[in-house]
Design a protein around this motif. Structure first.
Motif, PDB file in Angstrom:
ATOM      1  N   ASN A  21      21.651 -23.131  17.710  1.00  0.00           N
ATOM      2  CA  ASN A  21      21.595 -22.395  16.444  1.00  0.00           C
ATOM      3  C   ASN A  21      22.868 -21.587  16.170  1.00  0.00           C
ATOM      4  O   ASN A  21      22.828 -20.441  15.732  1.00  0.00           O
ATOM      5  N   GLY A  22      24.002 -22.183  16.483  1.00  0.00           N
ATOM      6  CA  GLY A  22      25.267 -21.535  16.197  1.00  0.00           C
ATOM      7  C   GLY A  22      25.669 -20.462  17.174  1.00  0.00           C
ATOM      8  O   GLY A  22      26.652 -19.757  16.934  1.00  0.00           O
ATOM      9  N   ASN A  34      28.826 -15.677  18.660  1.00  0.00           N
ATOM     10  CA  ASN A  34      28.419 -16.326  17.412  1.00  0.00           C
ATOM     11  C   ASN A  34      29.569 -17.202  16.932  1.00  0.00           C
ATOM     12  O   ASN A  34      30.671 -16.724  16.629  1.00  0.00           O
ATOM     13  N   ALA A  45      29.998 -18.750  14.231  1.00  0.00           N
ATOM     14  CA  ALA A  45      30.329 -18.689  12.812  1.00  0.00           C
ATOM     15  C   ALA A  45      31.644 -17.951  12.584  1.00  0.00           C
ATOM     16  O   ALA A  45      32.388 -18.266  11.646  1.00  0.00           O
ATOM     17  N   ALA A  95      27.143 -23.411  11.302  1.00  0.00           N
ATOM     18  CA  ALA A  95      26.762 -22.004  11.287  1.00  0.00           C
ATOM     19  C   ALA A  95      27.432 -21.256  10.148  1.00  0.00           C
ATOM     20  O   ALA A  95      26.809 -20.421   9.489  1.00  0.00           O
ATOM     21  N   GLN A 132      25.415 -19.528   7.105  1.00  0.00           N
ATOM     22  CA  GLN A 132      25.591 -18.100   6.868  1.00  0.00           C
ATOM     23  C   GLN A 132      25.996 -17.836   5.432  1.00  0.00           C
ATOM     24  O   GLN A 132      25.522 -16.895   4.805  1.00  0.00           O
ATOM     25  N   SER A 180      20.052 -15.402  10.800  1.00  0.00           N
ATOM     26  CA  SER A 180      20.490 -15.073  12.161  1.00  0.00           C
ATOM     27  C   SER A 180      19.299 -15.189  13.090  1.00  0.00           C
ATOM     28  O   SER A 180      18.189 -15.446  12.658  1.00  0.00           O
TER      29      SER A 180
END
Length: 787
Positions: free
Chosen positions: A39-40, A60, A62, A108, A112, A123
């Motif tokens: 999930n990123g 993270n 992203a 991701a 976002q 998130s």
């Protein structure tokens, strides 16, 4: 989800995981860590077992940057305080991670951006719970929303694939139209029209599939609120049940205490003592503190589950096998005192209560390097070691500790099949190493003539006797007789070398197990034990090598392989694998597990070698390469051995097992040469290490003086013999070349006779009888004064 198949990595919405080396510091360098991409987010753990409770760090993707250093190294940083310097095992593996990370980062970032536009925070953290709603319910709602977002992502991926299909389909149709414009006639024109029609149908079908997926997503979103309400109702009901059970448990505990209090007061008034209630309280405490190790799935061996047809075809045999194994377990549990069948008089003697604790190990500091720097290359038995490196038992007691899992031989003695019996003997040979995983202390070197008895005839049906039969090289003879139908004997000589960073201990000698039922005679040898980080770092022990357990009666064999530990191996640590074959080389059982935890075995139903589909006997041509390429189809694996849990606070008691705690317990009636009588060992157990060191030096010097006297006597006898034959002896007896044949150690064992083994042909010491009779009468005239 399953791990990705190379070379295509798993998409960012799924889980991508594996071992990667992470830079820690300049002292430890790169350390292997378990990384999970989901999930990123990229998270890492020390081991796979930590995934459920301890995350060591998360980035993270992203907002992270990914850079490549060289063929195997890459760096991930979020531009702030978190930077991971990583190294893959090879260039191909590094490329898989880079591809997976780039895809996860792109996805991701896109998710976002979409969540920011819609005002929804995408998130892993839970969204704010509505008024009156619990955090757990909010977490469940977040779970449902996350599932819906994943479904939407999948549908979006399908839509992308649909666009590509449409694009390529249109190009295909244009190419077909161009072919059709050539005005081809006959069969070629018909074929082109058929292909055009099929391409059109394919495009229509793919569009319908995408529309169906969109309808499914819309339906899921429409019913999501109802799902959330149902989940909340189930959770509330579970909480109410838990509260009710908790109240019932408290009430039951209060009633139980009140009952015990009344019983105790009544017992006191009747002057009966409080033994009954005391036992009840201790039992409750034990139940509360009972501990079970987590079961770990053993990695698959070179086996695959057998086809259902083999289960059906051999159902009678398999059921008979399972019932027999089950009956073994039950009979052993139902007859714990079967050893007393031949000795009815022992039933009147209560079983002795053994101790469960010894004094805690004191914390003495010692300059290790000042002692070890001059010992490199020497044999370990010749190095004068202080007791700081020892544990308060002798090598004879450590050898007797092999009987920790004697139940395996008890079960083997009841087997009707020699091949099944071989599985138990192989498991017994592995179980003897389980006690060494935390035991970094060195046992006391036995003095020449030292003995040790372990009489467990009433509790477990066996009697064990060890004697140190040689000092250089150090050798101990061991003999065990069990009233449950088996005999064990061995003579172990330990060769050891100190290599600076580690110590290698090579046990030499053969172990024999003989069963009355079937007259089966098994032999095997021990593997090499290595103690690492002698100078710097934490001590740890590894076992490596191969064992062949051979049944000399039937020709059956079990080949066991102890895999050495490797930082770069993905296999479970301390792994052991084994294969049981008959005299013709046909495989019957596969064993798999670890030498420090448990072993499993499974029955082989069929085997195939290489890529061929036909069945064949494993090891048919005797080649190791062919055996490695053989695939075995087996029944479901069953546990044959599991390590016993250590006593409470074992780390303060040298990590001794329950059996090891009782080995040095004082006992009346033993021989004066028994290890329990050894003063330096007794002082060390009591925590008086300075006195123990002084006593140890005294005993060693006494042993040296006795040995020198024995050598002088042997030389004098040889000189006298030569003089009687008329040979003039004018030179010093210690420099006379004729005296070089005089044995350095002419000691004769008291309870064992030296002879050639009838099975292996090796010179060994075999028990000559008389010890237990001497113990019954209390006559120890033949024992020397060694302490």
């Amino acid at each position: 989800m399953s791990e990705p198949k190379p070379p295509t990595p798993t998409p960012a919405g799924d889980t991508y995981k594996g071992w990667v080396f992470k830079w820690t510091n300049y002292i430890k360098g790169y350390q292997r860590r378990w990384f999970v991409l989901s999930n990123g987010l990229l998270s890492y753990y020390r081991t796979q077992a930590e995934m459920g409770h301890t995350c060591r760090g998360t980035i993270n993707l992203a907002t992270a940057s990914i850079a490549v250093d060289d063929a195997c190294n890459f760096v991930i940083s979020n531009g702030g305080t978190q930077t991971y310097h990583l190294k893959a095992s090879c260039e191909v593996e590094r490329q898989r991670w880079i591809t997976a990370l780039e895809l996860a980062k792109a996805k991701a970032a896109r998710m976002q951006a979409e969540s920011d536009d819609s005002g929804d925070d995408f998130s892993l953290s839970c969204p704010p719970a509505p008024h009156g709603q619990s955090a757990a319910a909010a977490s469940q709602n977040s779970e449902v929303q996350s599932t819906l977002r994943t479904l939407a992502s999948k549908v979006e991926d399908l839509s992308t694939c649909n666009d590509l299909i449409s694009k390529h389909g249109s190009a295909l149709q244009r190419s077909l139209s161009e072919l059709d414009s050539l005005r081809l006639t006959g069969e070629a024109g018909d074929k082109i029209r058929q292909v055009t029609e099929r391409a059109t149908l394919f495009r229509i079908t793919s569009n319908a599939m995408i529309n169906a997926c969109r309808d499914f997503l819309a339906l899921s979103q429409a019913h999501s609120k109802r799902w959330q309400k149902a989940l909340q109702a189930e959770r509330d009901q579970r909480i109410r049940l838990e509260e009710t059970l908790e109240q019932l448990a408290k009430q039951h505990n209060n009633l139980e205490r009140a009952f015990r209090g009344n019983s105790q007061s009544n017992t006191t008034l009747d002057s009966k003592g409080s033994a009954g209630p005391g036992k009840g309280e201790a039992s409750d405490d034990d139940d509360d503190n009972e501990f079970f190790d987590a079961m770990e799935e053993a990695p698959e061996f070179i086996t695959v589950p057998a086809d259902p047809q083999f289960h059906k075809r051999s159902s009678s045999n398999v059921s008979g096998f399972n019932s027999e194994m089950g009956s073994d377990d039950q009979s052993l549990n139902e007859e714990p005192l079967s050893a007393n069948q031949d000795s009815p008089s022992l039933d009147l003697v209560p079983v002795k209560k053994r101790r469960s604790r010894i004094p805690d190990k004191p914390n003495y500091s010692l300059n290790l390097w000042s002692i070890m720097k001059n010992c490199i290359g020497k044999e370990l038995s010749k190095i004068p070691m202080p007791v700081n490196f020892n544990e308060p038992i002798s090598m004879l007691q450590r050898l007797s500790e092999d009987l920790e899992y004697h139940e395996l031989l008890d079960k083997g003695a009841k087997c009707g099949s020699a091949l099944e019996q071989l599985c138990y003997v192989a498991a017994f040979s592995i179980s003897s190493y389980s006690t060494t995983v935390h035991r970094t202390g060195k046992p006391f070197n036995p003095l020449l003539g030292e003995t040790y008895e372990l009489d467990r005839g009433r509790e477990s049906g066996y009697r064990s006797l060890c004697e140190q039969v040689s000092h250089h090289p150090p050798a101990a003879a061991h003999h065990v007789i069990s009233s449950r139908g088996w005999t064990l004997r061995q003579e172990i000589t330990v060769a050891s070398k100190f290599r600076g960073k580690y110590i290698s201990i090579m046990p030499l000698g053969t172990i024999h197990a003989i069963f009355e039922k079937g007259d089966n005679h098994y032999t095997w040898k021990k593997v090499t034990t290595t103690v690492h980080n002698i100078i710097v770092g934490k001590l740890w022990i590894d076992q490596s090598g191969e064992i062949d357990v051979v049944n000399h009666t039937t020709g059956d064999r079990c080949h066991l392989k102890f895999a050495p530990y490797s930082y770069f191996s993905r296999d479970v640590a301390r792994k052991v694998t084994g294969l049981v074959t008959d005299k013709d080389g046909k495989a019957h059982y596969v064993l798999s597990g670890t030498w420090d935890e448990k072993m499993e075995f499974s029955r082989v139903m069929q085997s195939s070698r290489g890529s061929s589909s036909g069945s064949g006997a494993a090891g048919e041509n005797g080649a190791a390469e062919a055996r490695q390429k053989t695939v075995y189809q087996t029944l479901k694996a069953r546990e044959i051995w599991h390590k016993n849990a250590l006593p409470e606070r074992a780390e303060t008691m040298y990590f001794f097992t329950e059996l090891a705690l009782t080995l040095n317990e004082a006992e009346e009636g033993v021989a004066p040469t028994d290890s329990r009588q050894r003063p330096d060992q007794r002082l060390m157990e009591a925590g008086r290490w300075d006195e123990a060191n002084a006593e140890k030096q005294r005993l060693e010097e006494k042993q040296r003086s006795v040995r020198r006297e024995r050598e002088r006597e042997a030389a004098s006898l040889r000189t006298s013999s030569q003089s009687e034959e008329g040979t003039a002896v004018e030179e010093d007896i210690f420099t006379d070349p004729a005296l070089k044949s005089v044995p350095h150690d002419s000691h004769k064992a008291l309870w064992f006779d030296r002879c050639d083994d009838p099975i292996t042909g090796e010179p060994v010491h075999i028990y000559n009888g008389g010890y237990w009779e001497a113990k019954d009468t209390g006559t120890w005239e033949g024992c020397g004064d060694i302490f």
